[in-house]
Design an enzyme around this catalytic site. Structure first.
Site, mmCIF file in Angstrom:
data_model
loop_
_atom_site.group_PDB
_atom_site.id
_atom_site.type_symbol
_atom_site.label_atom_id
_atom_site.label_comp_id
_atom_site.label_asym_id
_atom_site.label_seq_id
_atom_site.Cartn_x
_atom_site.Cartn_y
_atom_site.Cartn_z
ATOM 1 N N GLN A 1 36.974 40.217 44.519
ATOM 2 C CA GLN A 1 35.535 40.118 44.790
ATOM 3 C C GLN A 1 35.263 39.104 45.899
ATOM 4 O OE1 GLN A 1 33.353 42.108 43.740
ATOM 5 N NE2 GLN A 1 33.763 42.777 41.655
ATOM 6 N N CYS B 1 29.758 48.943 40.944
ATOM 7 C CA CYS B 1 29.239 48.478 42.234
ATOM 8 C C CYS B 1 28.372 49.571 42.859
ATOM 9 C CB CYS B 1 30.374 48.087 43.175
ATOM 10 S SG CYS B 1 31.527 49.438 43.502
#
Length: 375
Positions: free
Chosen positions: A212, A334
């Protein structure tokens, strides 16, 4: 957030930059509620956000210009180069690295790759920082190994300038396409991975493993998943599309049985290293296709956690989960559009809890965590 590049019309990547963060969060929440409008949601948790600038731990820079005056940034659609070293999304610690890299490119004779002419060697510079110790990983993406010897020879100068560079590699990407990296990774340092720490959990970052890009929000995402799992009667779980193991390593307890599945070998190596450090002996990480692994199993654990790429988990896995009916599913996404589509394919489940994580400020994108409970 003030950005000179945006104000000058030189970069439009942060399309929502003119909106205050509270407005951005409201718009993202409205989008998520709209996508989940067909499903009753038991609890909407308050959205989580982090710093609005200097939050990125990774820079992906297209190298253009000349060997004497390289530019690090991007190419516009018409091929015009743009230097983005002053992008305010990067932490202040990136500036001295960019500043040293430009003369280093000249010293090492790394001719920037010219897309129009299909000539040159240096395509990209990829820089990643660990926020826990400030160590950095630098990757030179080259067209071939032609300049490798020159790069090795010049490297001591760069390392003397930037002792924070703990991992340095060359990646070979020979194809004339906008692909960020190739399969071949050549290590120029003894150290091969950076360690990051979220919530006292060591997470390893290797060159070809996804991590991330917003550590402040990612650490809160993992901590939230851990808190949700702790509230459930779970002794056995799967972590599918597990990456470097962020979710599984946070959620696992010493007496919990956990299987983490991820297609990328590099990421699985990271997850195994973390599990060993934490002394979690009942964790098993395997480099396999998540859907193929799951659908081949004759029984399921109480909890299945999924963290798929933007395309979602897809119908075959949804059908399998519907049939096998684990008691709980935690879905980290996401792309809320594909998550909503997948939830439609899980008719036996209700949405217990939803929380939005603003992983990508100044854009329309966000991360979302959803707890599904079998009806």
């Amino acid at each position: 957030m003030q950005c000179a590049l945006y104000d000058a019309g030189r970069c439009r990547s942060c399309q929502w930059i003119t909106q205050p963060i509270p407005e951005q969060l409201s718009a993202k929440t409205a989008d998520l509620k709209n996508l989940l409008a067909d499903f009753p949601v038991e609890e909407w948790c308050a959205p989580v956000s982090g710093p609005e600038q200097g939050f990125r731990n990774k820079a992906k820079m297209v190298v253009s210009g000349s060997v004497e005056k390289p530019l690090l940034g991007m190419l516009h659609r018409d091929g015009t180069p743009e230097d983005l070293c002053d992008c305010p999304l990067y932490p202040a610690s990136f500036a001295p690295v960019f500043a040293a890299l430009k003369p280093f490119i000249a010293r090492a004779g790394l001719t920037p790759y010219n897309v129009a002419r299909k000539r040159g060697e240096l395509k990209y510079i990829l820089l990643t920082e660990s926020q826990s110790d400030g160590g950095m990983m630098l990757r030179f993406v080259l067209r071939s190994e032609t300049k490798l010897a020159q790069l090795r020879k010049a490297l001591p100068w760069l390392q003397a300038q930037l002792p924070q560079l703990k991992v340095i590699t060359v990646n070979i990407q020979p194809v004339h396409m906008a692909i960020m990296e190739g399969e071949t990774e050549i290590y120029l340092t003894e150290q091969q991975a950076l360690v990051e720490r979220f919530n006292d959990v060591p997470l390893w970052i290797r060159p070809q493993s996804f991590f991330q890009t917003n550590p402040a929000v990612a650490s809160q995402l993992y901590a939230t998943a851990r808190d949700w799992v702790r509230q459930l009667p779970v002794k056995h779980m799967w972590d599918l599309f597990c990456g470097v193991g962020g979710f599984g390593l946070h959620c696992a307890t010493p007496d919990m049985q956990l299987t983490g599945i991820e297609i990328a070998l590099e990421a699985i190596a990271c997850a195994k290293q973390s599990a060993a450090e934490l002394g979690l002996t009942r964790l098993q990480f395997q480099a396999l296709d998540s859907t193929q692994f799951a659908t081949a199993q004759g029984e399921v654990p109480e909890l299945v956690l999924v963290n798929p790429p933007r395309r979602g988990i897809g119908k075959p896995l949804c059908d399998y989960l519907s049939t096998m009916a684990p008691r709980f599913i935690i879905y980290s996404s996401c792309n809320a559009q594909t998550m909503a589509k997948d939830i439609r394919e899980l008719p036996g489940y209700r949405i217990e809890r939803v929380q939005l994580f603003d992983m990508f400020p100044h854009t329309a994108h966000y991360e979302v965590l959803t707890l599904l409970v079998k009806m």
